[in-house]
Design an enzyme around this catalytic site. Sequence first.
Site, PDB file in Angstrom:
ATOM      1  CE  LYS A  65      29.671  37.885  39.436  1.00 19.25           C
ATOM      2  NZ  LYS A  65      29.794  36.893  38.337  1.00 19.25           N
ATOM      3  CB  SER A 317      33.337  44.916  39.703  1.00 14.77           C
ATOM      4  OG  SER A 317      34.421  44.446  40.482  1.00 14.77           O
TER       5      SER A 317
END
Length: 334
Positions: A65, A317
């Site tokens: 992110k 991720s």
Amino acid sequence: MVVAAGLSQVPCGDGAVGLATIEAAQARIAGEVLRTPLIRSAALSAAGSPVHLKLETHQGTGSFKLRGATNAVLSLDPPARARGLVTASTGNHGRALAHAARAQGVRAVICMSRLVPANKVAAVEALGAEVRIVGRSQDEAQLEVARLVREEGLTEVPPFDHAAVVAGQGTIGLEIVADLADVALVLVPLSGGGLAAGVAAAVKGLRPQARVIGVSMRRGAAMQASLAAGRPVAVEEVETLADSLGGGIGLDNRLTFALCRDLLDGVVLLDEAEIAAGIRHVFAAEGEVVEGAGAVGIAALLAGKVEAHGPVAVVVSGGNIDAAAHRRIIEGAA
């Protein structure tokens, strides 16, 4: 959901995302984020096709992110930044935006629901951001974002449905193709679609023949439900080991729904036991602590839910999992 060969720009209601915007994002965030390693997994490669793990767990905030948030913040004009930033988040985007805001010396307000794990809330607060806990879903937290934009003039940096955010996440795809030129399959976690859309746009822009498959949890997979319906739909947000993949895509989704519809070659769903198996495997075989959302690509391979014919890249991720929860999963309690 198959992209036409040679596609480089995907027009959407919020502009276009493709190689040009993703390459510009790569230049913009250089030096602000880590170029993460792509490592070969001997354990996952043993069954046939070589499998490589793209370890976004190594980012400074523990997840991918940081790329999208940093690109979005740096793309804002100074007055918009100076008014302060606000977002809704399931944890990792909030942490990334808090980091990017602190780097620019501006205020950040992060709105999260009560379903967000306490460790992720604490990590946001540690970066100096203001936290608002609102309701039991990301959609409810988004209502507080709208209020702060309307009444206090803050600038919203959405977690996924934003061209600069998608382009920032797409830099992962550029790095994958640079490091694995003959990649045949990319497995990417799928939630609101910012990561999957950005990675798919980059990979298919450079290597159209590669397949990109989104992977999500079976419980509350909003993008998959929306793709099946042919339009954005509301899905109840429930607790899951892949908590970072929770939340809706927004009934007024302007960007990521169309990108995922046009670029993804398929979607795979996993149950909770399969996600737990992925978390356990990556810890035992690779020595990596990975949260549920980060383990879904690995879990899909272990469960035999995808077929690989050539080199595979798995986007891992994030690693922001509560230590006690991780210990319970490793010990087989989840």
